[in-house]
Design a protein around this motif. Structure first.
Motif, PDB file in Angstrom:
ATOM      1  N   ARG A  82       1.240  -0.137  10.331  1.00 23.69           N
ATOM      2  CA  ARG A  82       1.112   0.761   9.170  1.00 23.69           C
ATOM      3  C   ARG A  82       0.939  -0.035   7.889  1.00 23.69           C
ATOM      4  NH1 ARG A  82       5.304   4.215   6.389  1.00 23.69           N
ATOM      5  NH2 ARG A  82       6.744   3.615   8.048  1.00 23.69           N
ATOM      6  N   VAL A  83      -0.157   0.256   7.189  1.00 24.22           N
ATOM      7  CA  VAL A  83      -0.409  -0.413   5.905  1.00 24.22           C
ATOM      8  C   VAL A  83       0.023   0.522   4.777  1.00 24.22           C
ATOM      9  CG1 VAL A  83      -2.313  -1.813   6.755  1.00 24.22           C
ATOM     10  CG2 VAL A  83      -2.787   0.456   5.837  1.00 24.22           C
ATOM     11  N   PRO A  84       0.265  -0.017   3.579  1.00 22.18           N
ATOM     12  CA  PRO A  84       0.626   0.859   2.467  1.00 22.18           C
ATOM     13  C   PRO A  84      -0.502   1.852   2.174  1.00 22.18           C
ATOM     14  CG  PRO A  84       1.023  -1.454   1.915  1.00 22.18           C
ATOM     15  CD  PRO A  84       0.257  -1.443   3.197  1.00 22.18           C
ATOM     16  N   ALA A  85      -0.148   3.067   1.808  1.00 21.18           N
ATOM     17  CA  ALA A  85      -1.161   4.078   1.487  1.00 21.18           C
ATOM     18  C   ALA A  85      -1.713   3.815   0.093  1.00 21.18           C
ATOM     19  CB  ALA A  85      -0.540   5.464   1.543  1.00 21.18           C
ATOM     20  N   SER A 106       7.866   8.219  -5.165  1.00 19.93           N
ATOM     21  CA  SER A 106       7.648   8.086  -6.601  1.00 19.93           C
ATOM     22  C   SER A 106       7.366   6.652  -7.057  1.00 19.93           C
ATOM     23  CB  SER A 106       8.884   8.602  -7.338  1.00 19.93           C
ATOM     24  OG  SER A 106       9.996   7.824  -6.952  1.00 19.93           O
ATOM     25  N   GLN A 107       7.302   5.718  -6.118  1.00 15.92           N
ATOM     26  CA  GLN A 107       7.137   4.308  -6.493  1.00 15.92           C
ATOM     27  C   GLN A 107       5.783   3.780  -6.043  1.00 15.92           C
ATOM     28  OE1 GLN A 107       9.715   3.255  -8.165  1.00 15.92           O
ATOM     29  NE2 GLN A 107      11.031   4.949  -7.560  1.00 15.92           N
ATOM     30  N   ALA A 108       5.176   2.966  -6.880  1.00 19.09           N
ATOM     31  CA  ALA A 108       3.907   2.367  -6.468  1.00 19.09           C
ATOM     32  C   ALA A 108       3.807   0.943  -6.991  1.00 19.09           C
ATOM     33  CB  ALA A 108       2.747   3.204  -6.982  1.00 19.09           C
ATOM     34  N   PHE A 109       2.998   0.147  -6.313  1.00 21.40           N
ATOM     35  CA  PHE A 109       2.806  -1.243  -6.735  1.00 21.40           C
ATOM     36  C   PHE A 109       1.321  -1.558  -6.641  1.00 21.40           C
ATOM     37  CE2 PHE A 109       2.279  -2.914  -2.407  1.00 21.40           C
ATOM     38  CZ  PHE A 109       2.874  -1.908  -1.658  1.00 21.40           C
ATOM     39  N   GLU A 110       0.940  -2.737  -7.152  1.00 20.29           N
ATOM     40  CA  GLU A 110      -0.488  -3.001  -7.277  1.00 20.29           C
ATOM     41  C   GLU A 110      -0.953  -4.250  -6.515  1.00 20.29           C
ATOM     42  OE1 GLU A 110      -1.800  -0.800 -11.239  1.00 20.29           O
ATOM     43  OE2 GLU A 110      -0.773  -2.662 -11.687  1.00 20.29           O
ATOM     44  N   MET A 111      -2.224  -4.209  -6.163  1.00 20.14           N
ATOM     45  CA  MET A 111      -2.871  -5.340  -5.477  1.00 20.14           C
ATOM     46  C   MET A 111      -4.239  -5.515  -6.130  1.00 20.14           C
ATOM     47  SD  MET A 111      -3.918  -5.366  -1.440  1.00 20.14           S
ATOM     48  CE  MET A 111      -5.228  -4.135  -1.378  1.00 20.14           C
ATOM     49  N   GLN A 156      -0.606  -5.499   2.738  1.00 23.47           N
ATOM     50  CA  GLN A 156      -1.572  -5.552   1.628  1.00 23.47           C
ATOM     51  C   GLN A 156      -2.794  -6.374   2.049  1.00 23.47           C
ATOM     52  OE1 GLN A 156       0.314  -6.428  -2.374  1.00 23.47           O
ATOM     53  NE2 GLN A 156       2.163  -6.332  -1.140  1.00 23.47           N
ATOM     54  N   VAL A 157      -2.556  -7.486   2.726  1.00 13.61           N
ATOM     55  CA  VAL A 157      -3.670  -8.354   3.121  1.00 13.61           C
ATOM     56  C   VAL A 157      -4.513  -7.650   4.199  1.00 13.61           C
ATOM     57  CG1 VAL A 157      -4.298 -10.670   3.906  1.00 13.61           C
ATOM     58  CG2 VAL A 157      -2.202 -10.334   2.579  1.00 13.61           C
ATOM     59  N   PHE A 158      -3.806  -6.987   5.114  1.00 12.76           N
ATOM     60  CA  PHE A 158      -4.494  -6.227   6.177  1.00 12.76           C
ATOM     61  C   PHE A 158      -5.371  -5.135   5.558  1.00 12.76           C
ATOM     62  CE2 PHE A 158      -4.960  -3.599   9.896  1.00 12.76           C
ATOM     63  CZ  PHE A 158      -4.813  -4.458  10.970  1.00 12.76           C
ATOM     64  N   LEU A 159      -4.775  -4.408   4.633  1.00 11.98           N
ATOM     65  CA  LEU A 159      -5.471  -3.301   3.965  1.00 11.98           C
ATOM     66  C   LEU A 159      -6.662  -3.805   3.148  1.00 11.98           C
ATOM     67  CD1 LEU A 159      -5.561  -0.312   3.018  1.00 11.98           C
ATOM     68  CD2 LEU A 159      -3.958  -0.951   1.221  1.00 11.98           C
ATOM     69  N   ALA A 160      -6.468  -4.916   2.457  1.00 15.24           N
ATOM     70  CA  ALA A 160      -7.556  -5.442   1.621  1.00 15.24           C
ATOM     71  C   ALA A 160      -8.776  -5.752   2.484  1.00 15.24           C
ATOM     72  CB  ALA A 160      -7.091  -6.697   0.890  1.00 15.24           C
ATOM     73  N   HIS A 161      -8.539  -6.354   3.648  1.00 18.04           N
ATOM     74  CA  HIS A 161      -9.674  -6.640   4.532  1.00 18.04           C
ATOM     75  C   HIS A 161     -10.389  -5.346   4.904  1.00 18.04           C
ATOM     76  CE1 HIS A 161      -7.853 -10.651   5.117  1.00 18.04           C
ATOM     77  NE2 HIS A 161      -9.094 -11.003   5.336  1.00 18.04           N
ATOM     78  N   ARG A 162      -9.620  -4.321   5.198  1.00 14.07           N
ATOM     79  CA  ARG A 162     -10.226  -3.046   5.581  1.00 14.07           C
ATOM     80  C   ARG A 162     -11.030  -2.472   4.417  1.00 14.07           C
ATOM     81  NH1 ARG A 162      -6.456   1.890   7.124  1.00 14.07           N
ATOM     82  NH2 ARG A 162      -6.730   2.346   4.924  1.00 14.07           N
ATOM     83  N   GLU A 163     -10.439  -2.506   3.234  1.00 15.75           N
ATOM     84  CA  GLU A 163     -11.099  -1.951   2.048  1.00 15.75           C
ATOM     85  C   GLU A 163     -12.362  -2.720   1.676  1.00 15.75           C
ATOM     86  OE1 GLU A 163     -10.162   0.682  -0.539  1.00 15.75           O
ATOM     87  OE2 GLU A 163      -9.819   1.265   1.528  1.00 15.75           O
TER      88      GLU A 163
END
Ligand code: SAH
Length: 389
Positions: A82-85, A106-111, A156-163
């Motif tokens: 599961r990657v961050p949404a 209610s919490q979010a972070f950035e990449m 985050q790294v997994f998701l970035a590759h996908r994006e």
């Protein structure tokens, strides 16, 4: 754009299915082996799993065709990838991309992804908010909410590759990577989340993981000295240190952790790190604040501090954010500062500002920190000082 032969597809979206499942993105190789055994499989299943996850970007057990059906069923029951949404995504005029990622309701972070000719740098977060309270940093204004888990950091790294339509294993076919460098320079103080950050770095470096060279994974710290010593023992990656001032009085004002671990102690830890790691040099970050830390005299003091040591200086033009009273040093002052350093034999570069039109530049990451506990180092230290402790 998807690469040919890459099995990473948007429909491999990894969904949250339940809290009791183990997120495999949070397990290092040894942990994954133990988990495979716990499921009644052989330890080498972990290698196969890592191959699917990190070389092919596959996030669904059903797609892992060389695993026995019964094992896949067990995995689906007990585990998840599961990657961050993504809450939102933005792209800068200069190609820099920023994603706001969900940590909790209610919490979010950035990449942030910064493409450059010949390399692509992914800047990831280690915490939601930050407790270090550096006076010139937007993240500090948000206060601290919580540590990210190992799975959220690796995710985050997994998701970035996908994006980015990139496949981590693509390098084997084309010799090229889209994400060539990972820097822990997003939100948070990575060494304050040591327990989760170290395994995440190991997964980035593992040749069965993302297989990124140790010189291309950089941890940046505001200067948590004891953890720099521990880091030297536990993992081998590049180190960057946010120095920002040549003397303790000014550094304590800008980076409050300096009151606990002053410059001399910090530099000692840095040289130890390089010795232990057989590393090349520590990169010292120095934010350029007009009229605060940018005089030629301060450049000379800085050079005296670092001369003869394995140090590189990276001068960062200050990136403003709402409510700050600091101003960016003019380009001529920054160049003069750099020249003073160069003249004294130091290696110094000026960091090019990227993504500032989408608030993606250094120190501008604000995420969305609500329910913050506002545990801030500065306030805690001043409370201690006021109590005469
Ligand atoms: N907490 C870690 C990781 C943050 S890295 C650390 O302090 O090193 C982000 C880098 O950007 C740090 O060097 C930080 O000091 C610097 N920075 C913070 N706010 C900034 C701003 N407004 N403008 C430019 N650089 C900033």
């Amino acid at each position: 754009m998807l690469q040919a032969g890459c099995s990473l597809r948007p429909e491999t979206t990894m969904v949250a299915v339940g809290d009791s499942k183990v997120n495999l993105l949070g397990l290092e190789r040894a942990g994954l082996e133990a988990f495979a055994v716990e499921l009644g499989g052989k330890a080498f299943r972990a290698r196969q799993l890592m191959g699917w996850m990190y070389k092919r970007g596959v996030g669904r057990f059903d797609d892992m065709s060389d695993l026995a059906k019964s094992f896949r069923a067990l995995l689906a029951e007990r585990a998840e990838i599961r990657v961050p949404a993504i809450v939102s995504a933005q792209q800068s005029a200069d190609g820099t991309r920023k994603w706001l990622l969900r940590a909790d309701a209610s919490q979010a972070f950035e990449m942030v992804f910064i493409p450059e000719p010949g390399r692509g740098t992914l800047c990831i977060s280690s915490q939601v908010g930050c407790a270090m309270d550096c006076s010139f940093c937007a993240t500090a204004q948000q206060g601290f909410n919580r540590n990210l888990t190992t799975a959220e950091i690796v995710g985050q790294v997994f998701l970035a590759h996908r994006e980015l339509g990139a496949c981590p294993g693509e390098v084997q076919r084309t010799g090229e990577r889209i994400v060539t460098n990972v820097v822990l320079m997003g939100m948070g103080e990575p060494l304050a989340n040591f327990r989760n950050v170290v395994p995440a770095i190991r997964i980035l470096l593992d040749d069965l993981g993302f297989d990124i060279s140790r010189r291309r994974v950089t941890l940046s710290t505001s200067g948590l000295v004891p953890q720099i010593y521990r880091l030297a023992e536990e993992v081998n990656c590049a180190l960057a240190v946010s120095l920002h001032a040549p003397d303790d009085a000014l550094r304590s004002e800008l980076v409050p952790i300096n009151r606990r671990h002053p410059i001399a102690e910090l530099l000692e830890a840095c040289w130890h790190y390089i010795d232990e790691q057989n590393g090349r040099s520590v990169t010292f970050e120095y934010v350029m604040l007009e009229g605060v830390n940018d005089s030629p005299q301060q450049a000379r003091a800085l050079a005296a501090l670092l001369r003869g040591h394995p140090a590189k200086l990276n001068l960062i033009p200050f990136n403003p954010f709402p409510g700050t009273h600091y101003r960016r040093s003019p380009p001529a002052a920054i160049e003069r500062f750099r020249d003073e350093l160069l003249r004294r034999g130091l290696v110094a570069t000026i960091r090019r500002t990227r993504g500032d039109d989408i608030d993606a530049a250094c120190g501008q990451l604000a995420g969305r920190v609500q329910d913050r506990t506002r545990v801030r180092l500065g306030s805690r230290l001043s409370a201690v000082a006021a109590a005469g402790a």
